[in-house]
Scaffold this active site. Structure first.
Site, mmCIF file in Angstrom:
data_model
loop_
_atom_site.group_PDB
_atom_site.id
_atom_site.type_symbol
_atom_site.label_atom_id
_atom_site.label_comp_id
_atom_site.label_asym_id
_atom_site.label_seq_id
_atom_site.Cartn_x
_atom_site.Cartn_y
_atom_site.Cartn_z
ATOM 1 N N TYR A 143 0.857 -1.184 0.000
ATOM 2 C CA TYR A 143 0.000 0.000 0.000
ATOM 3 C C TYR A 143 0.892 1.233 0.000
ATOM 4 O O TYR A 143 1.860 1.301 0.766
ATOM 5 C CB TYR A 143 -0.885 -0.001 1.253
ATOM 6 C CG TYR A 143 -1.829 1.174 1.361
ATOM 7 C CD1 TYR A 143 -2.949 1.276 0.528
ATOM 8 C CD2 TYR A 143 -1.621 2.182 2.312
ATOM 9 C CE1 TYR A 143 -3.823 2.350 0.630
ATOM 10 C CE2 TYR A 143 -2.491 3.252 2.421
ATOM 11 C CZ TYR A 143 -3.588 3.334 1.579
ATOM 12 O OH TYR A 143 -4.459 4.402 1.695
ATOM 13 N N LYS A 200 3.898 8.824 8.829
ATOM 14 C CA LYS A 200 3.675 8.209 10.145
ATOM 15 C C LYS A 200 4.639 8.729 11.231
ATOM 16 O O LYS A 200 4.461 9.836 11.703
ATOM 17 C CB LYS A 200 3.655 6.690 10.001
ATOM 18 C CG LYS A 200 2.506 6.286 9.042
ATOM 19 C CD LYS A 200 2.104 4.845 9.035
ATOM 20 C CE LYS A 200 0.770 4.686 8.333
ATOM 21 N NZ LYS A 200 0.795 4.079 7.014
ATOM 22 N N ASP A 245 9.299 2.852 -0.026
ATOM 23 C CA ASP A 245 8.222 3.494 0.728
ATOM 24 C C ASP A 245 8.460 3.159 2.192
ATOM 25 O O ASP A 245 8.117 2.080 2.661
ATOM 26 C CB ASP A 245 6.862 2.997 0.237
ATOM 27 C CG ASP A 245 5.720 3.609 1.024
ATOM 28 O OD1 ASP A 245 5.987 4.276 2.049
ATOM 29 O OD2 ASP A 245 4.554 3.413 0.625
#
Ligand SMILES: *Cc1c(COP(=O)(O)O)cnc(C)c1O
Length: 391
Positions: free
Chosen positions: A109, A232, A204
């Site tokens: 994702y 995050k 990522d």
């Protein structure tokens, strides 16, 4: 569940229940909730206004701090989410190489930008959405997918799309189909292919950045990507993302180059001070990473023992403070093997744990995130709850 507040390792919901948190906002709360230095820094900064729409010295300090922690980041651009970081990195890779297609992996994702919603993990996998309405075929056709950990599938895609592939983007440890580590040689192999074919390798690190190690997966595995995306942890619980990497590529972003990217609230002072304070804590207390790993190791070992004692088929994947329990006999190395997990057993396990005050990710396709606020006492409570699980 609707959450009212949280402190340290605990969440409190609107109905007055308390839970030990293994989601930690999907990663940002690596030091626990309402971490005092971060809260104080936000409070103080807010009194000097919350946005200017102009650069601040703090952004430069933040960039310098990131550069001091992460390998291979010459230049970095702040954005407001992981999605923005990843979509901007893909645009940059395309602009830099002059090629259109990119490769992503099934079950990974990279945020909700259109081009990533092809065989995506996280909520897309949990809700079992095969094709996402609203994503046009024009966009989707430039997104090529391969199974994770499968180098020969990547080689085949490159062969079939000679000189058309701008980038390969991946989670260097996947969190979004549950935790799935890269097998020996996978990251190295991708690095080599990208070098040979003039393809931009994008790690990522929205989940792994500042979590696997201060320098993220690049440091942890000793492999350099060309571009890296962060999110995050980097915002300490405020909306922050960033993408950075080699100067030769990054200087193609406007205003140095013509690959346009901008954001009104990017580099926002409140978001920056939260992230800056969090990253400083991590940089100045490197033992945090050993502590996180020890907590993860204890959980992994004890969970293994307890579930084995109950004859419940399971596999636990863990890298440092990311881990998942899959209810399957098979090794989980990609989305197909992750999908072998017994979902109805997972659902029972999840609700059993929730009823016992343990808040796990509500999906078989999400990683647990361990925070350093988790003490021996909370780990024991967690294990006691697992002991009571009847299967
Ligand atoms: C969460 C996540 C994103 C998207 O970040 P948002 O801040 O939710 O937009 C991208 N990549 C990975 C690996 C993620 O885990």
């Amino acid at each position: 569940m609707f959450i009212k507040s949280a402190k340290g390792a605990y969440l409190f919901d609107e109905d007055g229940n308390q839970f030990i948190d293994y989601i930690n906002s999907w990663g940002p709360m690596i030091l626990g909730h309402a971490y005092e230095p971060v809260v104080k820094a936000i409070q103080e900064k807010a009194t000097t206004s919350t946005s200017f729409g102009a650069p601040t010295a703090l952004e430069i300090e933040m960039a310098e701090l990131i550069k001091s922690m992460c390998p291979n980041v010459d230049l970095i651009r702040m954005v407001s989410s992981g999605t923005e970081a990843c979509m901007s990195a893909i645009r940059l890779a395309r602009g830099y190489t002059g090629k259109n297609k990119f490769i992503k992996f099934e079950g990974c994702y990279h945020g909700h930008a259109d081009c990533f919603l092809v065989k995506a993990g996280s909520g897309v996998a949990t809700l079992n959405i095969q094709t996402v309405p609203g994503v046009t075929s024009g966009v989707a056709k430039d997104t090529l997918t391969a199974p994770y950990n499968n180098l020969s599938a990547v080689e085949k895609l490159i062969e079939e799309n000679k000189k058309e592939i701008a980038a390969i983007i991946l989670e260097p440890v996947v969190g979004n189909m549950g935790c799935v580590p890269p097998q020996q040689g996978f990251l190295e192999g991708l690095r080599k292919l990208c070098d040979e074919e003039n393809i931009v390798l994008i790690f990522d690190e929205v989940m792994t950045g500042f979590r696997l190690a201060a320098g993220g997966a690049q440091e942890y595995f000793g492999i350099n990507a060309d571009l890296v995306t962060y999110g995050k942890v980097i915002g300490g619980g405020l909306p922050v993302g960033a993408f950075g990497g080699k100067e030769e590529i990054m200087e193609h972003i406007a205003p140095l180059g013509n690959v346009y990217q901008a954001g009104t609230l990017s580099g926002n002072p409140i978001a920056m001070i939260a992230g800056f304070t969090m990253l400083n804590e991590l940089k100045n207390n490197p033992s945090i990473y050993n502590e996180l790993d020890e907590k993860g190791a204890r959980l992994e070992k004890s969970l293994n023992d307890i579930l084995a004692g109950k004859n419940i088929p399971h596999r636990i994947n863990r890298v440092e403070s990311m881990m998942s329990v899959f209810f399957t006999n098979e090794e989980v190395i990609d989305f197909e093997t992750a999908s072998k997990t017994d979902i109805s057993l997972f659902n029972k396990f999840f609700h059993h744990m929730l009823n016992n005050g343990i808040y796990l990710p509500p999906s078989a396709f999400e990683s647990w995130f361990i925070s350093n606020a988790l003490s021996s006492e909370e780990i024991q409570k967690t294990l006691d709850a697992v002991e009571d699980f009847k299967g």
